[in-house]
Design a protein around this motif. Sequence first.
Motif, mmCIF file in Angstrom:
data_model
loop_
_atom_site.group_PDB
_atom_site.id
_atom_site.type_symbol
_atom_site.label_atom_id
_atom_site.label_comp_id
_atom_site.label_asym_id
_atom_site.label_seq_id
_atom_site.Cartn_x
_atom_site.Cartn_y
_atom_site.Cartn_z
ATOM 1 N N ARG A 69 0.860 -1.191 0.000
ATOM 2 C CA ARG A 69 0.000 0.000 0.000
ATOM 3 C C ARG A 69 0.892 1.235 0.000
ATOM 4 N NH1 ARG A 69 -5.053 1.757 1.621
ATOM 5 N NH2 ARG A 69 -5.725 -0.398 1.770
ATOM 6 N N THR A 109 -1.771 -0.990 -3.791
ATOM 7 C CA THR A 109 -2.876 -0.044 -3.617
ATOM 8 C C THR A 109 -2.344 1.375 -3.493
ATOM 9 O OG1 THR A 109 -4.287 -1.704 -2.562
ATOM 10 C CG2 THR A 109 -4.792 0.599 -2.109
ATOM 11 N N ALA A 157 -3.268 4.915 -2.151
ATOM 12 C CA ALA A 157 -4.223 5.416 -1.158
ATOM 13 C C ALA A 157 -3.966 6.895 -0.874
ATOM 14 C CB ALA A 157 -4.119 4.594 0.131
ATOM 15 N N THR A 168 -11.902 7.428 4.832
ATOM 16 C CA THR A 168 -12.480 6.078 4.999
ATOM 17 C C THR A 168 -13.851 5.976 4.337
ATOM 18 O OG1 THR A 168 -13.379 6.896 7.062
ATOM 19 C CG2 THR A 168 -11.323 5.595 7.204
ATOM 20 N N SER A 226 -13.624 1.890 -2.778
ATOM 21 C CA SER A 226 -12.381 1.199 -3.115
ATOM 22 C C SER A 226 -12.510 0.678 -4.546
ATOM 23 C CB SER A 226 -12.181 0.034 -2.136
ATOM 24 O OG SER A 226 -11.062 -0.726 -2.540
ATOM 25 N N ARG A 282 -10.820 -1.407 -7.719
ATOM 26 C CA ARG A 282 -9.815 -2.459 -7.944
ATOM 27 C C ARG A 282 -9.741 -2.728 -9.441
ATOM 28 N NH1 ARG A 282 -7.455 -6.897 -5.431
ATOM 29 N NH2 ARG A 282 -8.163 -6.073 -3.449
ATOM 30 N N VAL A 297 -13.280 8.417 -4.032
ATOM 31 C CA VAL A 297 -12.518 7.174 -4.227
ATOM 32 C C VAL A 297 -11.379 7.197 -3.213
ATOM 33 C CG1 VAL A 297 -10.935 5.941 -5.770
ATOM 34 C CG2 VAL A 297 -13.099 6.832 -6.655
ATOM 35 N N ARG A 298 -11.417 6.273 -2.256
ATOM 36 C CA ARG A 298 -10.390 6.387 -1.189
ATOM 37 C C ARG A 298 -9.129 5.598 -1.562
ATOM 38 N NH1 ARG A 298 -13.331 2.300 1.191
ATOM 39 N NH2 ARG A 298 -12.134 0.496 1.866
ATOM 40 N N GLU A 299 -9.235 4.674 -2.534
ATOM 41 C CA GLU A 299 -8.029 3.936 -2.949
ATOM 42 C C GLU A 299 -8.273 3.277 -4.306
ATOM 43 O OE1 GLU A 299 -9.056 -0.278 -0.677
ATOM 44 O OE2 GLU A 299 -7.673 1.132 0.261
ATOM 45 N N THR A 321 -6.635 -0.048 -6.340
ATOM 46 C CA THR A 321 -5.722 -1.190 -6.211
ATOM 47 C C THR A 321 -5.461 -1.822 -7.569
ATOM 48 O OG1 THR A 321 -6.434 -1.653 -3.949
ATOM 49 C CG2 THR A 321 -5.463 -3.487 -5.165
#
Lengths: 110, 110
Positions: free
Chosen positions: A19, A52, A54, B13, B17, B19, B48-50, B52
């Motif tokens: 991450r 990821t 972040a 948060t 997420s 991907r 969009v917090r992350e 991956t």
Amino acid sequence: HKIAAARVVRHATEGASVRIKYCTGCRWMLRSAYFAQEILSTFDDGSVREVTLAPQYASGGEWVVEVGEEVVWDRRRDGGFPQVPELKQRIRDVVAPDQHLGHSDTTTLR
Amino acid sequence: HKIAAARVVRHATEGASVRIKYCTGCRWMLRSAYFAQEILSTFDDGSVREVTLAPQYASGGEWVVEVGEEVVWDRRRDGGFPQVPELKQRIRDVVAPDQHLGHSDTTTLR
């Protein structure tokens, strides 16, 4: 920097989760995406199952790389950004300690 | 493609997420990293917090984008890769339905 060790592709769920947490106000997204691509290129045997990105909105200058729960790089703690080989060595030390990274393992190279 | 809507930065948060699962044998890592950067640039308000990047080693041609549990793009299902605006609209429809994407919302543009 192809990995010299015999290439055994691990099952995707076995690999580590990396991450990269980056300060958005500092405009470090592109730099973080670059490191992510280097990591995915070098650890392409399943030892890293995902990377990821972040974004951290409330952070002033945070740049941290975690492998699972372990912080392998912290910009504040480690005094700035890593050279790519340095970061790869620290990740390798967690995900595949016996793996040789070719040029990236030549500590003199920057 | 700056977002025209008022910019409210959500707490990290809260955001979704995303991907991107990509076939490694097809050498789609760079393309996937590019899409990731486009997504992180457009959705830079915490919606969009992350993002991956998840290499798929045993896959023959898989390229899938998930937002949480929802598959917003599947190369096989959707007949190939998306144009960037198309992918952004599908992500926006999940993470921030009322958000206007500027040029990306002009469906004629490719």
